[in-house]
Design a protein around this motif. Sequence first.
Motif, short mmCIF file in Angstrom:
data_model
loop_
_atom_site.label_atom_id
_atom_site.label_comp_id
_atom_site.label_asym_id
_atom_site.label_seq_id
_atom_site.Cartn_x
_atom_site.Cartn_y
_atom_site.Cartn_z
N GLY A 1 3.93 8.50 4.17
CA GLY A 1 3.19 9.74 3.97
C GLY A 1 2.63 9.88 2.57
O GLY A 1 2.06 10.91 2.22
N LEU A 2 2.78 8.84 1.73
CA LEU A 2 2.24 8.88 0.37
C LEU A 2 0.72 8.77 0.39
O LEU A 2 0.14 8.15 1.29
N GLY A 3 0.09 9.32 -0.64
CA GLY A 3 -1.34 9.17 -0.78
C GLY A 3 -1.72 7.90 -1.51
O GLY A 3 -2.85 7.43 -1.40
N SER A 4 -0.77 7.34 -2.28
CA SER A 4 -0.99 6.10 -3.02
C SER A 4 0.36 5.43 -3.22
O SER A 4 1.40 6.09 -3.11
N GLY B 1 2.40 7.30 -5.64
CA GLY B 1 2.36 8.74 -5.46
C GLY B 1 3.71 9.33 -5.10
O GLY B 1 4.74 8.65 -5.08
N THR C 1 5.85 12.22 -2.42
CA THR C 1 5.87 13.11 -1.27
C THR C 1 6.27 14.49 -1.76
O THR C 1 6.74 14.66 -2.87
N ASP D 1 3.22 17.88 -6.75
CA ASP D 1 2.07 17.40 -7.53
C ASP D 1 1.92 18.20 -8.83
O ASP D 1 1.66 17.64 -9.89
N ASP E 1 0.86 -1.17 0.00
CA ASP E 1 0.00 0.00 0.00
C ASP E 1 0.91 1.23 0.00
O ASP E 1 1.70 1.41 -0.92
N THR E 2 0.85 2.08 1.04
CA THR E 2 1.72 3.27 1.07
C THR E 2 2.89 3.09 2.03
O THR E 2 3.56 4.07 2.35
#
Length: 216
Positions: free
Chosen positions: A128-131, A134, A136, A142, A69-70
């Motif tokens: 701390g990733l959202g996916s 993803g 940081t 972003d 997952d993350t």
Amino acid sequence: MTRKPWEIPFLAEPEEVAALRRIMRLHLNLWGLPEVIDAAQLCVSELVANVITHVGPHTPTTLGLTMRDTRVRIEVSDPDTRALPTLLAAGTDAESGRGMALLDAVADRWGVILRSDSKVTWCELATGLGSPNGHTGGLRVDRAEGLIALYGEREVSRSAAGSCLTVAVAEEAAIDVIADLLHWLRAHGCDPDEALDRAQLHLEAEVEEAEWAIGQ
């Protein structure tokens, strides 16, 4: 960013630990996860030391790194199914027995998987990733990711790897973005060197602020 699982076989010897720590640092930097490097290196040191101490030097061992997952998941496997890691309440003056306690303090969680001919001791670190794929770094990263993806679209379309930018392709695309922005500034009578200096100052100030916030 695609973070593919990897593993490396080695013989459990004290002199191997430094090289394994360097390999872990390299891969986590490539994965864009510098924030977890120190904790990951400590976990590698303690997991390998546990094999050396309780299974024995020169044991065929494997170090692996994956995303769950993350979370970053570190795995160390060895062929001994009897010598299980144990969390001990070692005193402050103890010369041994504190390894798993250190790992327990640093990792979000850890455990042992027993197989017919081996065991895997693993631990996981929050990123701390959202996916899983993803980044940081917050809003600025972003926004940059979206822009870099546009510049790298042609290179990606030629790749058999799929729709995700590799780090190498993304780096070249980022350089193209910067070069085009500098051309734009020059064409409009601005000083590209001054703009680069100001951007660097912004970066350093924001990184320093973020590091200060983490330390509080």
